[in-house]
Write a protein that holds these residues in place. Structure first.
Motif, mmCIF file in Angstrom:
data_model
loop_
_atom_site.group_PDB
_atom_site.id
_atom_site.type_symbol
_atom_site.label_atom_id
_atom_site.label_comp_id
_atom_site.label_asym_id
_atom_site.label_seq_id
_atom_site.Cartn_x
_atom_site.Cartn_y
_atom_site.Cartn_z
ATOM 1 N N THR A 160 0.827 -1.209 0.000
ATOM 2 C CA THR A 160 0.000 0.000 0.000
ATOM 3 C C THR A 160 0.865 1.265 0.000
ATOM 4 N N ASP A 163 2.329 1.806 -3.411
ATOM 5 C CA ASP A 163 1.344 2.442 -4.302
ATOM 6 C C ASP A 163 1.312 3.954 -4.081
ATOM 7 N N TRP A 164 1.284 4.341 -2.805
ATOM 8 C CA TRP A 164 1.254 5.772 -2.474
ATOM 9 C C TRP A 164 2.514 6.463 -2.995
#
Length: 198
Positions: A160, A163-164
């Motif tokens: 996650t 992705d950021w």
């Protein structure tokens, strides 16, 4: 032409890789077929359908990522922070170097096809299980269930955050790596401290 010819399938996947890297995650199946020098129906004949092509690409690339992370997990004797730093660095380098492929597989293909989303989830889950197994086997987290919880939590957190970070290229890679390493090390130290107090 046989859909079972592994050399031909490999060449078609190479063509798909090239055009996705060049044109981005929104590339059409027709563009992939054109890059391979064939028509779309022939492309599908080799993979069954669009889902088959997506799954072949997912298996090829996600398994490559896992194969490159595995030695970092298994580097026994190395300190935990160093191993976490190395594994996270490998992951971030791979997704940033293959950005269009990563976006195609994790975002485009998953959004279009629930079976691919489920397949990708199971591949990522297998990485969490493997990490949990390492944490338990090395007695970093002696309780196997707790080790699995942390293994999945760490993998999900890194994915996650990766992705950021792809959406925020202005953020220094090393800053992202160290932030993630701090969380992992903190979770494991808290676990050890709690066990010592019992």
């Amino acid at each position: 032409m046989s859909g079972r010819d592994p050399d031909r399938r490999r060449a078609l996947l190479d063509a798909a890789d090239r055009v996705i890297m060049k044109e981005g995650p929104g590339v059409s199946m027709a563009a992939i077929a054109a890059e391979a020098g064939i028509t779309k129906p022939i492309l599908y004949r080799h993979f069954g359908d669009k889902h088959g092509l997506y799954q072949a690409l997912a298996d090829r690339h996600v398994r490559t990522v896992i194969a490159q992370l595995r030695p970092e997990f298994a580097a026994t004797g190395a300190d935990l922070r160093g191993r976490a730093r190395a594994a996270i660095g490998v992951y971030l380098d791979l997704i940033s170097a293959n950005l269009n492929l990563y976006l195609f597989l994790f975002h485009r293909a998953g959004a279009e096809d629930s079976r691919i989303r489920s397949h990708m989830t199971s591949l990522v889950r297998s990485l969490g299980e493997e990490l949990g197994g390492v944490l338990a086997a090395e007695r970093v987290v002696p309780d196997p269930t707790r080790a699995q919880v942390l293994g999945h939590a760490f993998v999900g957190m890194v994915q996650t955050t990766g992705d950021w970070w792809l959406d925020h290229p202005e953020v220094d890679r090393d800053q992202v790596v160290e932030g993630l390493v701090d969380v992992i090390a903190g979770a494991l130290s808290a676990r050890r401290a709690g066990a010592a107090r019992r």
